[in-house]
Design an enzyme around this catalytic site. Structure first.
Site, PDB file in Angstrom:
ATOM      1  CG  HIS A  18      43.792  41.860  25.200  1.00  0.00           C
ATOM      2  ND1 HIS A  18      42.413  41.881  25.191  1.00  0.00           N
ATOM      3  CD2 HIS A  18      44.135  40.771  25.930  1.00  0.00           C
ATOM      4  CE1 HIS A  18      41.948  40.845  25.876  1.00  0.00           C
ATOM      5  NE2 HIS A  18      42.984  40.150  26.317  1.00  0.00           N
ATOM      6  CG  HIS A  20      46.726  37.675  29.292  1.00  0.00           C
ATOM      7  ND1 HIS A  20      46.032  37.986  30.438  1.00  0.00           N
ATOM      8  CD2 HIS A  20      45.858  37.878  28.269  1.00  0.00           C
ATOM      9  CE1 HIS A  20      44.796  38.353  30.122  1.00  0.00           C
ATOM     10  NE2 HIS A  20      44.667  38.299  28.811  1.00  0.00           N
ATOM     11  CG  HIS A 198      40.059  40.220  30.113  1.00  0.00           C
ATOM     12  ND1 HIS A 198      41.159  40.945  30.434  1.00  0.00           N
ATOM     13  CD2 HIS A 198      40.479  39.239  29.258  1.00  0.00           C
ATOM     14  CE1 HIS A 198      42.215  40.441  29.805  1.00  0.00           C
ATOM     15  NE2 HIS A 198      41.836  39.403  29.086  1.00  0.00           N
ATOM     16  CD  GLU A 201      38.092  35.919  26.902  1.00  0.00           C
ATOM     17  OE1 GLU A 201      38.258  36.309  28.070  1.00  0.00           O
ATOM     18  OE2 GLU A 201      38.944  35.269  26.264  1.00  0.00           O
ATOM     19  CG  ASP A 279      43.996  37.041  24.784  1.00  0.00           C
ATOM     20  OD1 ASP A 279      44.339  37.646  25.813  1.00  0.00           O
ATOM     21  OD2 ASP A 279      42.938  36.384  24.704  1.00  0.00           O
TER      22      ASP A 279
HETATM   23  N1  ADE Z   1      44.140  35.005  31.046  1.00  0.00           N
HETATM   24  C1  ADE Z   1      44.931  34.745  30.007  1.00  0.00           C
HETATM   25  N2  ADE Z   1      44.246  34.842  28.857  1.00  0.00           N
HETATM   26  C2  ADE Z   1      42.979  35.196  29.194  1.00  0.00           C
HETATM   27  C3  ADE Z   1      41.803  35.464  28.455  1.00  0.00           C
HETATM   28  N3  ADE Z   1      41.765  35.395  27.128  1.00  0.00           N
HETATM   29  N4  ADE Z   1      40.691  35.776  29.134  1.00  0.00           N
HETATM   30  C4  ADE Z   1      40.699  35.841  30.462  1.00  0.00           C
HETATM   31  N5  ADE Z   1      41.770  35.604  31.203  1.00  0.00           N
HETATM   32  C5  ADE Z   1      42.912  35.283  30.580  1.00  0.00           C
HETATM   33 ZN    ZN Z   2      43.025  38.515  27.556  1.00  0.00          ZN
END
Ligand code: ADE
Ligand code: ZN
Length: 339
Positions: A18, A20, A198, A201, A279
């Site tokens: 996980h 990005h 996702h 969250e 993340d």
């Molecule tokens: N894009 C980058 N980080 C994110 C996150 N934690 N939740 C949703 N979209 C994202």
């Molecule tokens: Zn994320």
């Protein structure tokens, strides 16, 4: 935290599931690319930008994040972005990374798809040789851009089908439910792509259940509130649907008040296939090793817990059985040698 003294078992060989790639960009590179590409940003300097890394919720982060991404323009920029992630990941003992990218955001910023995919795959295609890390890409749909845009993006990425292993869903969660993406996920499944999303969250366990039902995902990204619904817990356990938690990100975005409130220990106690990832290291407090250290220091996670989490990361990865066995062997050897 313990003042920087790492425990002997908090930097295990791990998969990071996980992450990005865009959220791995650091303030120095943001400011440098802003100057190089002539893209103005409303910050006085790098220190001013850093001072804004204080978020009350996901949307506040996303607003700053998307603004910062306007500086990425060329193939070289995406190569640098990807290489920056790899440089940090190698120090965190990452062996395997399944990396999200937000194609819709970049195309919306006027980037050519060839520059995006060329830059990312030049870095990640050579990651085994350059950094000793196995990588693959997962393209996320930006859920707030809606159904039609997701379909169009899936069509646009098809010439690059062999460069991605799956699709995900990210960005603003509340107000953009999984029902918008049922058909586009079915199209991705028909292409043989792995499915993750996702969910949970900021939303509750009901959104996680709906995401599993409608999108047939193999991994829930975040899933912070899954423990609130015993039926969902049972389902995640029996189907071994992974939950890719990001503890420091959850605190940084106000999803949970403090690390001590994180449900990770209860997830493990219930037999869930939970994992730990960063993340986005510069935004949320560090790489995956810093997350392992923090859950040891502040959440009381033991050597056995971290051993299980590192094993889970490879169990939940989209990898060949021979690679899985080799990496699990490395994890076990690491913990056997650790005090
Ligand atoms: N894009 C980058 N980080 C994110 C996150 N934690 N939740 C949703 N979209 C994202
Ligand atoms: Zn994320």
């Amino acid at each position: 935290m313990n003042g920087g003294n790492s425990a002997a078992f908090t930097r295990p060989p791990t998969a990071e599931l996980h992450i990005h790639v865009e959220a791995a960009i650091d303030p120095t590179h943001i400011m440098a690319m802003s100057r190089k590409n002539g893209v103005p940003l409303p910050y006085l300097d790098e220190a001013d930008l850093r001072s804004r890394y204080a978020f009350r919720n996901l949307q506040e982060f996303l607003n700053l994040h998307y603004l910062n991404l306007t500086v990425l323009k060329t193939e070289e920029d995406f190569f640098q972005l990807a290489t920056g992630y790899l440089d940090g990941a190698v120090g965190a003992n990452v062996r395997r990374a399944e990396i999200f990218f937000d194609a819709q955001i970049h195309l919306g910023n006027g980037v050519q798809i060839e520059a995006l995919m060329g830059g990312l795959t030049a870095a990640f295609g050579a990651s085994q040789e350059s950094h000793g890390i196995s990588t693959d890409l997962i393209m996320c749909f930006s859920r707030d851009l809606g159904t039609q845009a997701a379909h169009e993006m899936l069509t646009l990425i098809m010439p690059y089908r062999d460069r991605i292993i799956g699709v995900g869903l990210d960005s603003t969660e509340i107000g953009f439910g999984p029902e918008l993406y049922t058909e586009v996920y079915a199209r991705a499944a028909a292409e043989g792509l792995h499915l993750v999303a996702h969910a949970g969250e900021e939303g509750g366990p009901d959104t996680v259940m709906a995401t599993i039902d409608l999108l047939h995902i193999k991994r829930v990204d975040h899933g912070v509130r899954v423990m609130e619904d015993p039926k969902l817990v049972e389902r995640l356990r029996t189907e071994q649907i992974a939950v890719t938690t990001c503890p420091l990100s959850n605190v940084a975005l106000g999803t949970i008040p403090t690390l001590a409130d994180h449900p990770l220990p209860r997830m493990l106690a219930e037999g869930l296939l939970a994992t730990v990832s960063s993340d986005g290291p510069p935004y949320f407090g560090g790489n995956v090793d810093v997350n392992y250290q923090a859950i040891h220091d502040e959440l009381g996670m033991t050597k056995n817990d971290i051993h299980l989490l590192a094993r889970n990361s490879f169990e939940a990865a989209f990898i060949a059985p021979t690679d899985r066995d080799r990496w699990l062997g490395e994890v076990d050897a690491y913990f056997a040698a650790a005090e």
